[in-house]
Write a protein that holds these residues in place. Structure first.
Motif, mmCIF file in Angstrom:
data_model
loop_
_atom_site.group_PDB
_atom_site.id
_atom_site.type_symbol
_atom_site.label_atom_id
_atom_site.label_comp_id
_atom_site.label_asym_id
_atom_site.label_seq_id
_atom_site.Cartn_x
_atom_site.Cartn_y
_atom_site.Cartn_z
ATOM 1 N N LYS A 177 -8.670 2.864 -0.153
ATOM 2 C CA LYS A 177 -7.487 2.022 -0.081
ATOM 3 C C LYS A 177 -6.254 2.907 -0.016
ATOM 4 O O LYS A 177 -6.177 3.918 -0.701
ATOM 5 C CB LYS A 177 -7.408 1.102 -1.302
ATOM 6 C CG LYS A 177 -8.558 0.108 -1.400
ATOM 7 C CD LYS A 177 -8.443 -0.744 -2.645
ATOM 8 C CE LYS A 177 -9.614 -1.710 -2.740
ATOM 9 N NZ LYS A 177 -9.541 -2.538 -3.975
ATOM 10 N N THR A 235 -3.195 -6.164 -3.752
ATOM 11 C CA THR A 235 -3.974 -5.636 -2.640
ATOM 12 C C THR A 235 -3.933 -6.612 -1.474
ATOM 13 O O THR A 235 -4.173 -7.811 -1.653
ATOM 14 C CB THR A 235 -5.431 -5.390 -3.055
ATOM 15 O OG1 THR A 235 -5.468 -4.413 -4.088
ATOM 16 C CG2 THR A 235 -6.248 -4.866 -1.873
ATOM 17 N N ASP A 240 -7.386 -2.029 3.927
ATOM 18 C CA ASP A 240 -7.042 -2.408 2.568
ATOM 19 C C ASP A 240 -5.869 -1.559 2.086
ATOM 20 O O ASP A 240 -5.924 -0.328 2.134
ATOM 21 C CB ASP A 240 -8.234 -2.210 1.628
ATOM 22 C CG ASP A 240 -9.317 -3.249 1.847
ATOM 23 O OD1 ASP A 240 -8.986 -4.357 2.311
ATOM 24 O OD2 ASP A 240 -10.495 -2.962 1.565
ATOM 25 N N THR A 297 -4.480 8.093 -0.944
ATOM 26 C CA THR A 297 -5.162 6.943 -1.483
ATOM 27 C C THR A 297 -5.267 7.006 -2.988
ATOM 28 O O THR A 297 -5.301 8.067 -3.588
ATOM 29 C CB THR A 297 -6.578 6.825 -0.884
ATOM 30 O OG1 THR A 297 -7.306 8.010 -1.202
ATOM 31 C CG2 THR A 297 -6.519 6.653 0.627
ATOM 32 N N ASP A 335 -6.987 -4.929 -8.105
ATOM 33 C CA ASP A 335 -6.556 -5.932 -7.145
ATOM 34 C C ASP A 335 -6.031 -7.158 -7.868
ATOM 35 O O ASP A 335 -6.499 -7.520 -8.931
ATOM 36 C CB ASP A 335 -7.724 -6.373 -6.244
ATOM 37 C CG ASP A 335 -8.240 -5.223 -5.403
ATOM 38 O OD1 ASP A 335 -7.643 -4.151 -5.468
ATOM 39 O OD2 ASP A 335 -9.251 -5.415 -4.706
#
Length: 219
Positions: free
Chosen positions: A7, A50, A57, A193, A198
């Motif tokens: 992500k 998220t 993502d 990242t 989330d």
């Protein structure tokens, strides 16, 4: 840009005059809730969300800050700006004073970061309260056009334009991050990242593109 299972973390900072609705926008976007009670932000706070941008993502870490100069002039204020990937400048459509402060917040970003490259979206909040006596924001819109900033009208109370504004700055930040990554050594790309919890998901395909800002006056 992102690989499977990873992500991309984006830090988005939200600036503007006190009572412009910065905290309400953040909470509406991240929790889908709105509270009419006013509670001043002390120092800085952040929430995460998220989302999916073009099948990637992305974790947004949205930083909200007190709208006072006293806060921004200390070391905590510098931490607020550090590592930012994009900024939202928020004003209240019923407050001429909040409009004139936009330049101050933009200039502070430039002063602290030493660059005009940070993506910016200007948010006209509280449109649910707009009336015939509300100040004209034509100069703000013109200023945004001159600087190639996005300008989006929102109501945190009625949940109008909030997701569009947040997702717009996220898309611009992703584009800037991708552009910078192309200039970086390959072995340093992985540092972009990070893992955050989330909260919920949205999907956006942003069609409008904004060019690099240039210096201009406002209001």
């Amino acid at each position: 840009m992102a690989t499977s299972g990873t992500k991309t973390n984006l830090k988005i900072i939200v600036l503007g005059a006190a009572n412009a609705g910065k905290t309400s926008l953040m909470k509406r976007y991240c929790t889908s809730r709105f509270s009419p009670a006013r509670k001043a932000t002390i120092g800085a706070d952040f929430m995460t969300k998220t989302i999916t941008l073009n099948d990637e993502d992305v974790v947004l870490q949205i930083w909200d800050t007190a709208g006072s100069e006293r806060f921004h002039q200390n070391s905590v204020g510098n931490m607020f700006y550090r590592g930012a990937h994009g900024a939202m400048l928020v004003y209240d459509v019923t407050s001429a004073a909040s409009m004139t402060q936009l330049v101050k917040w933009r200039d502070e970003i430039v002063d602290v970061l030493g660059s005009t490259d940070l993506p910016v979206v200007v948010v006209a909040n509280k449109i649910d309260l707009r009336s015939e006596s509300s100040p004209d924001n034509a100069e703000v819109v013109a200023w945004c056009t001159d600087n190639y900033y996005g300008h989006i009208e929102t109501s945190a109370k009625d949940d109008i334009g909030v997701a569009a504004a947040m997702n717009a700055i996220a898309s611009l930040a992703i584009e800037a991050l991708r552009s910078n990554a192309e200039k970086m050594p390959q072995n340093s790309v992985g540092s972009r990242t990070a893992s955050f919890r989330d909260t919920s998901r949205d999907t956006l395909t942003l069609e409008n593109r904004y060019e690099k800002p240039k210096s201009s006056a406002c209001c």
